[in-house]
Scaffold this motif. Structure first.
Motif, short mmCIF file in Angstrom:
data_model
loop_
_atom_site.label_atom_id
_atom_site.label_comp_id
_atom_site.label_asym_id
_atom_site.label_seq_id
_atom_site.Cartn_x
_atom_site.Cartn_y
_atom_site.Cartn_z
N ASP A 139 -14.60 -55.97 -25.72
CA ASP A 139 -16.00 -55.76 -26.10
C ASP A 139 -16.64 -54.81 -25.10
O ASP A 139 -16.50 -53.60 -25.20
CB ASP A 139 -16.72 -57.09 -26.16
N LYS A 140 -17.34 -55.33 -24.12
CA LYS A 140 -17.92 -54.50 -23.08
C LYS A 140 -18.18 -55.35 -21.84
O LYS A 140 -18.30 -56.58 -21.92
CB LYS A 140 -19.23 -53.86 -23.55
N VAL A 141 -18.25 -54.67 -20.71
CA VAL A 141 -18.54 -55.30 -19.43
C VAL A 141 -19.68 -54.52 -18.80
O VAL A 141 -19.71 -53.29 -18.85
CB VAL A 141 -17.31 -55.28 -18.51
N ILE A 142 -20.63 -55.23 -18.20
CA ILE A 142 -21.77 -54.58 -17.55
C ILE A 142 -21.67 -54.78 -16.03
O ILE A 142 -21.53 -55.92 -15.56
CB ILE A 142 -23.10 -55.13 -18.08
N VAL A 164 -18.00 -44.61 -19.82
CA VAL A 164 -19.04 -45.57 -19.46
C VAL A 164 -20.37 -45.09 -20.03
O VAL A 164 -20.56 -43.91 -20.32
CB VAL A 164 -19.19 -45.74 -17.93
N LEU A 165 -21.29 -46.02 -20.19
CA LEU A 165 -22.68 -45.72 -20.51
C LEU A 165 -23.46 -45.95 -19.22
O LEU A 165 -23.60 -47.08 -18.77
CB LEU A 165 -23.19 -46.61 -21.63
N CYS A 173 -19.43 -50.72 -19.49
CA CYS A 173 -18.03 -50.29 -19.52
C CYS A 173 -17.36 -50.80 -20.79
O CYS A 173 -17.61 -51.93 -21.23
CB CYS A 173 -17.28 -50.82 -18.31
N PHE A 174 -16.49 -49.98 -21.34
CA PHE A 174 -15.80 -50.33 -22.57
C PHE A 174 -14.29 -50.38 -22.29
O PHE A 174 -13.86 -50.26 -21.15
CB PHE A 174 -16.13 -49.31 -23.65
N GLY A 175 -13.51 -50.59 -23.34
CA GLY A 175 -12.06 -50.63 -23.15
C GLY A 175 -11.54 -49.36 -22.52
O GLY A 175 -11.92 -48.26 -22.93
N VAL A 198 -21.69 -58.65 -12.03
CA VAL A 198 -20.69 -58.33 -13.05
C VAL A 198 -20.96 -59.26 -14.23
O VAL A 198 -20.96 -60.49 -14.09
CB VAL A 198 -19.26 -58.54 -12.53
N LYS A 199 -21.20 -58.69 -15.42
CA LYS A 199 -21.44 -59.48 -16.62
C LYS A 199 -20.30 -59.25 -17.60
O LYS A 199 -20.12 -58.13 -18.09
CB LYS A 199 -22.78 -59.09 -17.26
N ILE A 200 -19.52 -60.29 -17.85
CA ILE A 200 -18.36 -60.15 -18.72
C ILE A 200 -18.63 -60.82 -20.07
O ILE A 200 -19.51 -61.67 -20.21
CB ILE A 200 -17.10 -60.73 -18.07
N HIS A 201 -17.82 -60.43 -21.06
CA HIS A 201 -17.97 -60.97 -22.41
C HIS A 201 -17.01 -62.13 -22.64
O HIS A 201 -17.39 -63.15 -23.22
CB HIS A 201 -17.71 -59.86 -23.43
N ASP A 202 -15.79 -61.99 -22.17
CA ASP A 202 -14.77 -62.99 -22.45
C ASP A 202 -13.90 -63.18 -21.20
O ASP A 202 -13.20 -62.27 -20.77
CB ASP A 202 -13.88 -62.51 -23.61
#
Length: 410
Positions: A139-142, A164-165, A173-175, A198-202
């Motif tokens: 998904d994405k990581v911030i 990155v955005l 950050c994306f894959g 660090v904010k993760i999705h999974d």
């Protein structure tokens, strides 16, 4: 023995770079030739001259310290330094650099091989080596843009990222995102890299990837010295310069991992003023740098004027220099934007057909109108782009006169 090389160093509030540069210059080898170092201070306010005099004047007998008395810009300051040069060859070298001991020897040997050269460009790599940090996510990581590297505050530089955005306080950050982390304390130590957040999705799939090995995504990454020694990477800053279809200048190889892909001599379209060599005779013949550029595009303009003399521009890939990059002006600051846009217009006007200039000038006007009225860009940057037009027009009487003279029009 006559002086062969005059190394011209232009300084403006660059005291923080003096030790790196002059410690490297002290260790220069010179095989059967002499050289001098001309330090031109562009009216710095940070005690650069006093610091240099006290620490390095006695260590480098050939050092000349020249005070311009005012900020003449990159073009004017370097022209001023050449007036004091006694060498057959002039080398322009940025103050935010460091050179290896064999640098001058490599340039000297290269000169002997290329009798038709006009300018020779050294190969520039970024000052620090890097560790490559990949992110694996479905998904994405911030991440925070602010991190610490061995306790030293550092803001992630967008040019050292891929996929990155980039935001003011966070990057998304994306894959297969890549971030290059600079080794600010050198190679002889371990490293602790800590993100503010660090904010993760999974938790099951999101992870750091270091040298193909996945590790859990925590705020802190610790790397021992053996890992650093085995996995450090050198990134290229400039292996020659060029101009694209929009007349934007670019660095060949910019931010590529140095894997030897630029280890052969090639002919160049233009050379980077951060590290270029030219015969003093040639420099004087073409009139030096055009001081109306102040800074940016002045090296490209000089390159084009030298080529019109029937001379060639070359990369010397074995003359390698470490370069911090944008040491004197913040990249994409209002000042940087003003100089880049104004000077691009000047460069096109001087070096391309008038019809080409008119076409590009109209394009730029339309671009500025769009930027001012339809984008959410910072007001200071919008103003800089508008000012660039008037900055060019203020110089237009000179360029119109030169344009007419070149074509025999009275």
């Amino acid at each position: 023995m006559p002086c062969k090389f005059s190394i011209v160093l232009l300084n403006y509030n660059g005291k923080k770079y003096i030790d790196n540069l002059f410690e490297s210059l002290i260790n220069l080898d010179s095989n059967g030739f002499t050289y001098e170092i001309i330090f031109v201070d562009n009216d710095s306010k940070d005690d650069s001259v006093n610091y240099l005099e006290q620490k390095y004047q006695k260590l480098i007998p050939s050092l000349k310290i020249i005070k311009s008395g005012r900020n003449l810009g990159f073009a004017g300051g370097n022209n001023y330094g050449v007036k004091f040069a006694e060498g057959e060859y002039i080398i322009f070298l940025n103050n935010d650099t460091a050179v290896p001991p064999n640098w001058l020897n490599e340039l000297s040997a290269f000169i002997d091989q290329k009798s038709d050269f006009g300018i020779i460009s050294s190969k520039l790599v970024f000052f620090y080596d890097f560790i490559k940090l990949n992110i694996r996510t479905q998904d994405k990581v911030i991440l925070s843009t602010n991190i610490t590297i061995n306790g030293e505050a550092y803001r992630i530089d967008p040019k050292f990222t891929k996929n990155v955005l980039y935001g003011e306080k966070e990057i998304t950050c994306f894959g297969h995102t890549t971030i290059y982390i600079p080794l600010l304390q050198g190679l002889e130590t371990s490293y602790t890299i800590e993100f503010d957040h660090v904010k993760i999705h999974d938790e099951q799939t999101d992870c750091w990837v270091l040298n193909e090995q996945e590790i859990s995504m925590d705020k802190t990454i610790t790397l021992d010295q053996d890992y650093i020694s085995s996995n450090r990477l050198t990134l290229i800053q400039n292996a020659g310069s060029g101009i694209n279809e929009k007349f934007d200048g670019y660095d060949i190889g910019f931010c590529e991992i140095d894997q030897g892909q630029y280890n052969r001599s090639v002919e160049l379209d233009s050379c980077c003023g951060a590290a270029m060599l030219i015969r003093k005779e040639t420099f004087d013949k073409v009139g030096g740098f055009d001081q109306r550029f102040f800074m940016y595009y002045e090296d490209t303009d000089l390159s084009y004027r030298v080529k019109r003399q029937g001379l060639k521009l070359y990369l010397c890939p074995t003359a390698i220099i470490r370069h911090i990059h944008t040491g004197s002006s913040q990249e994409w600051s209002p000042f940087f934007v003003y100089q880049i846009y104004r000077n691009k217009l000047l460069f096109i006007f001087k070096n391309f057909p008038f019809a080409t200039f008119i076409k590009q000038f109209i394009k730029y006007l339309l671009h500025v109108v769009k930027e001012v009225f339809t984008t959410r860009q910072k007001v200071s940057l919008k103003k800089s782009k508008v000012k660039a037009i008037f900055g060019f027009l203020r110089l237009s009487p000179y360029y119109i006169g030169a344009f007419k003279s070149k074509r025999g029009v009275k």
